[in-house]
Design an enzyme around this catalytic site. Structure first.
Site, PDB file in Angstrom:
ATOM      1  N   CYS A 150      45.709  55.105  56.829  1.00 47.21           N
ATOM      2  CA  CYS A 150      45.467  55.761  55.542  1.00 47.21           C
ATOM      3  C   CYS A 150      44.417  55.003  54.719  1.00 47.21           C
ATOM      4  O   CYS A 150      43.239  55.085  55.013  1.00 47.21           O
ATOM      5  CB  CYS A 150      46.772  55.973  54.782  1.00 47.21           C
ATOM      6  SG  CYS A 150      46.612  57.215  53.470  1.00 47.21           S
ATOM      7  N   HIS A 179      50.638  57.817  58.352  1.00 51.92           N
ATOM      8  CA  HIS A 179      51.453  56.609  58.232  1.00 51.92           C
ATOM      9  C   HIS A 179      52.468  56.498  59.370  1.00 51.92           C
ATOM     10  O   HIS A 179      53.645  56.841  59.181  1.00 51.92           O
ATOM     11  CB  HIS A 179      52.211  56.621  56.899  1.00 51.92           C
ATOM     12  CG  HIS A 179      51.342  56.488  55.700  1.00 51.92           C
ATOM     13  ND1 HIS A 179      51.073  55.273  55.100  1.00 51.92           N
ATOM     14  CD2 HIS A 179      50.673  57.420  54.982  1.00 51.92           C
ATOM     15  CE1 HIS A 179      50.281  55.470  54.054  1.00 51.92           C
ATOM     16  NE2 HIS A 179      50.021  56.757  53.966  1.00 51.92           N
ATOM     17  N   GLU A 235      53.976  53.979  60.321  1.00 51.90           N
ATOM     18  CA  GLU A 235      55.011  53.021  59.920  1.00 51.90           C
ATOM     19  C   GLU A 235      56.133  53.658  59.119  1.00 51.90           C
ATOM     20  O   GLU A 235      57.181  53.042  58.904  1.00 51.90           O
ATOM     21  CB  GLU A 235      54.382  51.860  59.120  1.00 51.90           C
ATOM     22  CG  GLU A 235      53.970  52.182  57.706  1.00 51.90           C
ATOM     23  CD  GLU A 235      52.667  52.967  57.574  1.00 51.90           C
ATOM     24  OE1 GLU A 235      52.263  53.218  56.417  1.00 51.90           O
ATOM     25  OE2 GLU A 235      52.053  53.319  58.604  1.00 51.90           O
TER      26      GLU A 235
END
Length: 194
Positions: free
Chosen positions: A83, A174, A176
């Site tokens: 990002c 994202h 994560e």
């Protein structure tokens, strides 16, 4: 997969670096929170997390990390930006001027999919992945165009949201923020070689 002693840095100035740290720990890699240039030493790779790209860029400048990360990369370092990290890795942005690390030959559109209220999740077809990947897009950028040496890995609505270059990976979303560790594994194995 990863062997004991493998250390991967996560830029820890702003943004969602803690989530990357937790995934690296789950994958058996020693995470290193990077806040100073000397913490880039002896890393198998470096992750630049999502957050606010202008803020992260300014903090990198203030902490001597913008040039240090470039130097790390040119000494055979491996870098992944998610990002805001993707924005920082691009060689140019369509938005207002901001500090860029400029490791990937690409033009990025900041907040390309719109404001926070336009955030979305989408199953992504990713080159080399057998099953779709759960993409979480929050004020996400996209690559308007990529130059020679950059391989497109995934697109949404004809917009490039994942790409790889020489020792560099960029994702507009994202990974994560999901339970799916395949992009972290891809970075560790295919980019870092661990």
């Amino acid at each position: 997969m990863a062997g004991n002693g493998d250390r991967v840095g996560v830029l820890a100035l702003q943004g969602d670096f803690r989530e990357h740290v937790q995934i690296l720990q789950r994958l058996g890699v020693e995470p290193v929170e990077v806040r100073r240039p000397e913490e880039l030493e002896d890393l198998a790779g470096l992750i630049i997390p999502g957050g606010e790209s202008t803020t992260i860029g300014k903090l990198m400048l203030e902490n001597g990390l913008l040039d240090a990360v470039r130097s790390y990369y040119y000494r055979n370092g491996k870098v992944w930006g998610t990002c805001a990290g993707m924005v920082l890795l691009a060689s140019a942005t369509t938005g207002p001027p901001q500090p860029l690390i400029a490791l990937m030959n690409a033009l990025v559109e900041r907040n390309g999919f719109g404001r926070q209220v336009h955030s979305f999740e989408r199953e992504l077809d990713v080159k080399g992945f057998d099953e779709p990947f759960p993409g979480v897009f929050i004020r996400a950028p996209f690559f308007e165009e990529v130059g020679p040496g950059v391989e497109v890995l995934s697109e949404v609505q004809g917009r490039i949201v994942a790409a790889a270059g020489e020792r560099v990976l960029a994702t507009a979303f994202h990974p994560e923020l999901t339970d799916d560790t395949r992009f972290h594994e891809y970075f560790l194995q295919e980019v870092c070689g661990i």
